[in-house]
Each structure stands twice: as structure tokens, then as C-alpha cells.
Design a protein around this motif. Sequence first.
Motif, PDB file in Angstrom:
ATOM      1  N   THR A 115       0.847  -1.188   0.000  1.00 12.17           N
ATOM      2  CA  THR A 115       0.000   0.000   0.000  1.00 12.17           C
ATOM      3  C   THR A 115       0.882   1.237   0.000  1.00 12.17           C
ATOM      4  O   THR A 115       2.026   1.198   0.490  1.00 12.17           O
ATOM      5  N   PRO A 116       0.390   2.353  -0.533  1.00 15.45           N
ATOM      6  CA  PRO A 116       1.211   3.569  -0.573  1.00 15.45           C
ATOM      7  C   PRO A 116       1.709   4.016   0.796  1.00 15.45           C
ATOM      8  O   PRO A 116       2.807   4.566   0.914  1.00 15.45           O
ATOM      9  N   ASP A 117       0.900   3.770   1.842  1.00 19.70           N
ATOM     10  CA  ASP A 117       1.310   4.218   3.180  1.00 19.70           C
ATOM     11  C   ASP A 117       2.048   3.140   3.955  1.00 19.70           C
ATOM     12  O   ASP A 117       2.296   3.281   5.147  1.00 19.70           O
ATOM     13  N   LYS A 118       2.375   2.024   3.262  1.00 18.90           N
ATOM     14  CA  LYS A 118       3.102   0.916   3.884  1.00 18.90           C
ATOM     15  C   LYS A 118       2.388   0.384   5.135  1.00 18.90           C
ATOM     16  O   LYS A 118       3.015   0.045   6.146  1.00 18.90           O
ATOM     17  N   GLY A 119       1.072   0.319   5.045  1.00 15.78           N
ATOM     18  CA  GLY A 119       0.286  -0.274   6.120  1.00 15.78           C
ATOM     19  C   GLY A 119       0.051   0.633   7.310  1.00 15.78           C
ATOM     20  O   GLY A 119      -0.494   0.186   8.329  1.00 15.78           O
ATOM     21  N   ALA A 120       0.424   1.904   7.209  1.00 23.10           N
ATOM     22  CA  ALA A 120       0.305   2.805   8.364  1.00 23.10           C
ATOM     23  C   ALA A 120      -1.139   3.006   8.800  1.00 23.10           C
ATOM     24  O   ALA A 120      -1.407   3.296   9.969  1.00 23.10           O
ATOM     25  N   SER A 121      -2.078   2.845   7.881  1.00 23.92           N
ATOM     26  CA  SER A 121      -3.491   3.041   8.227  1.00 23.92           C
ATOM     27  C   SER A 121      -4.097   1.826   8.923  1.00 23.92           C
ATOM     28  O   SER A 121      -5.237   1.883   9.395  1.00 23.92           O
ATOM     29  N   LYS A 122      -3.363   0.726   8.983  1.00 23.66           N
ATOM     30  CA  LYS A 122      -3.845  -0.477   9.644  1.00 23.66           C
ATOM     31  C   LYS A 122      -3.560  -0.408  11.139  1.00 23.66           C
ATOM     32  O   LYS A 122      -2.727   0.374  11.611  1.00 23.66           O
ATOM     33  N   CYS A 123      -4.248  -1.254  11.886  1.00 22.94           N
ATOM     34  CA  CYS A 123      -3.935  -1.359  13.312  1.00 22.94           C
ATOM     35  C   CYS A 123      -2.501  -1.866  13.476  1.00 22.94           C
ATOM     36  O   CYS A 123      -2.054  -2.742  12.723  1.00 22.94           O
ATOM     37  N   ALA A 124      -1.804  -1.344  14.445  1.00 22.51           N
ATOM     38  CA  ALA A 124      -0.445  -1.823  14.698  1.00 22.51           C
ATOM     39  C   ALA A 124      -0.462  -3.280  15.123  1.00 22.51           C
ATOM     40  O   ALA A 124       0.416  -4.065  14.727  1.00 22.51           O
ATOM     41  N   LEU A 125      -1.437  -3.644  15.901  1.00 16.82           N
ATOM     42  CA  LEU A 125      -1.541  -5.005  16.435  1.00 16.82           C
ATOM     43  C   LEU A 125      -2.838  -5.644  15.955  1.00 16.82           C
ATOM     44  O   LEU A 125      -3.934  -5.101  16.155  1.00 16.82           O
ATOM     45  N   GLU A 126      -2.724  -6.785  15.298  1.00 17.06           N
ATOM     46  CA  GLU A 126      -3.872  -7.613  14.952  1.00 17.06           C
ATOM     47  C   GLU A 126      -3.634  -8.985  15.554  1.00 17.06           C
ATOM     48  O   GLU A 126      -2.506  -9.501  15.497  1.00 17.06           O
ATOM     49  N   GLY A 127      -4.657  -9.571  16.149  1.00 12.85           N
ATOM     50  CA  GLY A 127      -4.415 -10.865  16.776  1.00 12.85           C
ATOM     51  C   GLY A 127      -5.660 -11.511  17.318  1.00 12.85           C
ATOM     52  O   GLY A 127      -6.792 -11.040  17.134  1.00 12.85           O
ATOM     53  N   TRP A 128      -5.437 -12.654  17.968  1.00 23.34           N
ATOM     54  CA  TRP A 128      -6.492 -13.453  18.589  1.00 23.34           C
ATOM     55  C   TRP A 128      -6.065 -13.812  20.010  1.00 23.34           C
ATOM     56  O   TRP A 128      -4.871 -13.946  20.292  1.00 23.34           O
ATOM     57  N   VAL A 129      -7.059 -14.006  20.872  1.00 24.67           N
ATOM     58  CA  VAL A 129      -6.805 -14.569  22.198  1.00 24.67           C
ATOM     59  C   VAL A 129      -7.737 -15.763  22.387  1.00 24.67           C
ATOM     60  O   VAL A 129      -8.833 -15.810  21.820  1.00 24.67           O
ATOM     61  N   THR A 130      -7.301 -16.717  23.183  1.00 32.18           N
ATOM     62  CA  THR A 130      -8.145 -17.876  23.462  1.00 32.18           C
ATOM     63  C   THR A 130      -9.316 -17.463  24.353  1.00 32.18           C
ATOM     64  O   THR A 130      -9.278 -16.422  25.024  1.00 32.18           O
ATOM     65  N   LEU A 131     -10.341 -18.283  24.367  1.00 29.23           N
ATOM     66  CA  LEU A 131     -11.492 -18.011  25.226  1.00 29.23           C
ATOM     67  C   LEU A 131     -11.078 -17.987  26.692  1.00 29.23           C
ATOM     68  O   LEU A 131     -11.520 -17.126  27.468  1.00 29.23           O
ATOM     69  N   ASP A 132     -10.208 -18.914  27.084  1.00 28.97           N
ATOM     70  CA  ASP A 132      -9.747 -18.945  28.471  1.00 28.97           C
ATOM     71  C   ASP A 132      -8.989 -17.668  28.823  1.00 28.97           C
ATOM     72  O   ASP A 132      -9.185 -17.082  29.900  1.00 28.97           O
ATOM     73  N   ALA A 133      -8.120 -17.209  27.915  1.00 26.64           N
ATOM     74  CA  ALA A 133      -7.379 -15.973  28.171  1.00 26.64           C
ATOM     75  C   ALA A 133      -8.319 -14.789  28.265  1.00 26.64           C
ATOM     76  O   ALA A 133      -8.122 -13.881  29.090  1.00 26.64           O
ATOM     77  N   ALA A 134      -9.357 -14.774  27.428  1.00 21.54           N
ATOM     78  CA  ALA A 134     -10.331 -13.681  27.472  1.00 21.54           C
ATOM     79  C   ALA A 134     -11.063 -13.658  28.812  1.00 21.54           C
ATOM     80  O   ALA A 134     -11.289 -12.579  29.390  1.00 21.54           O
ATOM     81  N   LYS A 135     -11.415 -14.809  29.310  1.00 22.07           N
ATOM     82  CA  LYS A 135     -12.108 -14.854  30.609  1.00 22.07           C
ATOM     83  C   LYS A 135     -11.215 -14.351  31.730  1.00 22.07           C
ATOM     84  O   LYS A 135     -11.670 -13.644  32.637  1.00 22.07           O
ATOM     85  N   ARG A 136      -9.929 -14.685  31.671  1.00 24.12           N
ATOM     86  CA  ARG A 136      -8.988 -14.171  32.676  1.00 24.12           C
ATOM     87  C   ARG A 136      -8.816 -12.663  32.535  1.00 24.12           C
ATOM     88  O   ARG A 136      -8.678 -11.940  33.536  1.00 24.12           O
ATOM     89  N   LEU A 137      -8.833 -12.196  31.296  1.00 25.55           N
ATOM     90  CA  LEU A 137      -8.713 -10.760  31.046  1.00 25.55           C
ATOM     91  C   LEU A 137      -9.904 -10.006  31.643  1.00 25.55           C
ATOM     92  O   LEU A 137      -9.734  -8.981  32.330  1.00 25.55           O
ATOM     93  N   PHE A 138     -11.107 -10.507  31.409  1.00 22.68           N
ATOM     94  CA  PHE A 138     -12.295  -9.850  31.952  1.00 22.68           C
ATOM     95  C   PHE A 138     -12.316  -9.929  33.480  1.00 22.68           C
ATOM     96  O   PHE A 138     -12.741  -8.983  34.150  1.00 22.68           O
ATOM     97  N   ALA A 139     -11.848 -11.037  34.035  1.00 24.32           N
ATOM     98  CA  ALA A 139     -11.793 -11.159  35.495  1.00 24.32           C
ATOM     99  C   ALA A 139     -10.838 -10.132  36.082  1.00 24.32           C
ATOM    100  O   ALA A 139     -11.124  -9.515  37.129  1.00 24.32           O
TER     101      ALA A 139
END
Length: 563
Positions: free
Chosen positions: A248-272
Motif C-alpha cells: 500500500t502507498p502508506d506501507k500499512g500505516a493506516s492499519k492497526c499496529a496489532l492484529e491478533g487473537w486470544v483464546t477463550l480462556d485468556a479472554a475470561k482471565r482478562l475480563f476477570a
Amino acid sequence: MPVSCQRVLIPLFGLGLLAGCQRQPTAETVSTTNPAVAVATPAIEVSSADLEGYLKAVSSDEFQGRKPFTAGEEKVTTYLADEFKKLGLQPGPNGSYFQDVPMVEITATPAPTIQIKGKGKSLTLNYKTDYVAFTQQEKPVVAVQNSPLVFAGYGVVAPEYGWDDYAGRDVRGKTVVVLVNDPGNAGADSTVFKGHAMTYYGRWTYKYEEAARHGAAGLLIVHDTKPAAYPWSVVQSGALGAKLRPQTPDKGASKCALEGWVTLDAAKRLFAAAGQNYDEAYAAANTKGFKARPLGLTLSTSIQNKLNRRVSKNVLAVLPGATRPGEYIIYSAHWDHFGIGKAINGDSIYNGAVDDGTGLAALLSIAKAFTQTPTKPGRTIVFLAVTGEEQGLLGSAYYAAHPLYPLAKTVADLNMDMLWPYGPMKDLTVIGYGQSELEEYARDAAKAQDRYILPDQNPETGMFYRSDHFSFAHVGVPSLYASGGFESREKGKDYVAQLRQNYTAQQYHKPQDQYDPQWDLRGITQDAQLYFMVGQRLASETTFPKWRATSEFKGARDKSLQE
């Protein structure tokens, strides 16, 4: 008789069967059907012998798994161009059989952990077991430091459904946590989005795009096996190793710096850690009018990248139309697979015979059939083999953004991906059934083969958004993606179900997806013949097939026809 000697000979069905089906003409077309459409045409055959030869070639070890940016790409793209030349097909409008597709290969090495802090607590998420991460920003190092976390439901903005998970919440510089799939998937109310049938809003690619449009620093999707329709191991394998992205002309600068996934278990710990209950938050996110909520925590992590900018290639060839050469029908299939990788049972070449050697073989076989017709098609036929499907529909998306032929003059895309080598089928399963009038063309062609139409049997998996036809649909071109795959004419449904289950478990995206001399290719030949019949019919008409009034792609088509 060996499979390689079998041939399918089916006369083209009466081309006037859809005279009563309304289709949208362009300004240059007339609303009446061409009288020649009703004239029976000679029988044309698609040869299993030809198809088998093409399939054995493109899925052989010689092509080294057909991965972009490798010697395998050079071999397969040269082979395809040479075969098109042998058939007497013309190159594209630039005088070449190739369309350059600039891409960047990003080999990401995420930090070993994500650090979560706030409310007097700290939480560490571990790479691979708790999370995976990547980026489209073309930088040696991408870092997210002390980014506030926000839960934004499904991360969806869908005005037509009256849904906006970002309403009233500024997420610029923040990291958004969202659920997988879309709001219709969770409950029994079929009026919410499209019920259990996934919409485009359920695709993980959309969620990253939407978060970027809102200025988020990062987006993490909570993986849950049932609504995702695949286990965490699939997320892991898809995230590891080098990834191709469009330059892309902006070399991806318009994208989120971080894209990813977390497991359901990790998400539950995060919310806790945030002092919230995940199940309660999940229930709230499935309620219309849900408002994104801060979690009172911050996230810090980084990703180191190795960058490799190069140009891959789409391969295309053209059979000019005899009477309406400025209108185009595209046949598409993807040539790429995963190249040479981790050895499994001593084999490290990911041949991709079913995925998508079968589609390539059908593409070449249909091209050959068109060159053998005594009467050339009225409209121009484009045969397009695209790159980067396995990396996110990159080649077809590039063509859709940089079309070599006007999209408003492109009648349809007929896409072939993963055809099943299990013999003749009674069904023709249409992925994304209910989208366009092309289904009626397919229905009549199937009827001529004594087959029935079957809607997508697993619409919750969002298959309509996961192959190259979607790139064309996204810009308004009516698209068809169909094949026989559920009921064997000779051995029934259970036989096919078992074979497909075995393929998914033992061969899909593995070196074991390789040509088997025991395959029965009559079903693939049958599908290729059906696609040929549909293309012949479209090429003989003067009108354009339309999207259904309820399709999310209708607006894009209407806009392109007005420009």
C-alpha cells in the motif's frame, strides 16, 4: 474403464429458459432477450482426460507447492501462460498473460508475552498458548505500549441492521477486544443479521478493517471454537510464519499496529482482571443497542518484522467476444498454495491437489472447451488464475481494485475452488445461496444434468467470504461459487461425508493433499461442464444477471452501473 478415459457429454440446455427472469440491463443493452439465445447449440464435451492431465501437472512436486515468491510460482505461472497460448487464447489488454500484484512478505516475531496492567493487577498472556499476533504495518518493529483496552462487542458497524458496536466510543490509540462471528450467530432469532448464516461482518478480516477505520491501535478477537467453526490450532497455524500482504502507498500505516487473537480462556482471565464477568459481557454484546465499554486495563507488547517486498502475478487469458466484445465473463481459480514447509510423515511439499489444483484443472479444461466451440461466444471470456488466495484473497482483491476490464461491463465471475474428486454427484451446492440470479442459471444447468440445487449446508462458517468470488462480489460483480459435494450419485450422502471428513482431518492444508490415481474425476468434470454451460448462456445474452434485493452487494453494483 479407467477414470482418465471417462468423458462427460452433455448438450447445452435450452438457453431461453430464463426469459421470464428479470435481469438488469446496462444503458447499452436492451431489455429483450436475444432471439439467438433460444437456438439449440451443438453438444460440447469437457474431457476427464484433459482435466486429469492438468490436475496431475499443477499438483506435481515439480511445482513445489505453488507458493508466491518462490520458484514454484515461476513454474506454475509459466505453465499456465503456456497452456493458454497453446489453446490460442489472447493475452490481456497490456499484451501480457500476467498482471503484476505487488505484495510484501512480513515475517513477524511477536514478543513472548502480552502484559496487561490496571486496577492494581497484572496479567501475562503467553504467545501461542494464550494469543497470536501479527501486523500489516511495514516496520522493522511495531510496538503498542500502555494501550487502554475496550470491549466492543462484535466490532461491527452495520447500518442496514441498525447495529453499531462503536457508537459513542472513541477508540483512537486503544486496543479493542471483540467476539468472533456476528450477532446473528449467537441466538435463535433469525431476524438478527442473517441468523446463523454468517455475514461479511463476521469475518475476521472485516473486524480488523473496521477497527483501523476507527483509529484503534490494536484489535484482538476472542476465539471460541463453535462460532469460529475451527479450533485454536487452526488460528495458531494460520498466524505462524511469513504472511503476504498487499503493498500500500502508506506501507500499512493506516492499519492497526496489532492484529491478533486470544483464546477463550485468556479472554475470561482478562475480563476477570478487569472486574467483569465474561459471560455477562457476551450476553450484553448480543443485545441490540450494546455500547462498547472500557475494561480499565492497558496492554503492552511488540512485534519484530522481517520485510520482503516483491511482485507476484495473476495469470489471465482472453477469448474475445464475437458480437459484444466489450462485455466480460470471468472464470476464476487460484493457483497458489503453501509451497514447501514443515514435513508431515516425511513429506514437505504442500501440493494443493484439491485446493486448488482441481479449480485450475477445471479452468483450463473449460478454456479448451470454449476454443473448440463452432460458434464463438458473443461476450468476451476471461480466464483468470489468481495469486495469494491462501493469504487472504490477495490476487483477486488486487484485480477487483485494478481491473483490466471495466467492472460495470463485467457480467459475472464464475469461481472454482476445491472441487471434490469423489465421482458424479446428485447435488450442486451453491455457497451463499440467495445472493444473485446466477443461482437460476446454475439451477437450469444442474437440471440438465439431472441434479438438484442445495444451499450451503454450513452457512455459519462464512464460506461465501472465503474464496476469490468474494473479491468480485465485494465490488458488485455477481458471482457464483458452487460444486457437487454432498450426495454421490452412486454411493449416497454418507459416503461423501466420510471422504470429506477424512480430507479435512488428514489432507487439508497438508502435504497429503496430493493427486491420487484412485480418484474418480467424473464429478469434477461434471462441475466443469456445468460451469461451461452457465458461461455459454451468459455469453449468448444481452442482459446482466442481478443481485437479489436483499444482497449486501446490490448497492455496489447499482453504483458501478451509474458511473
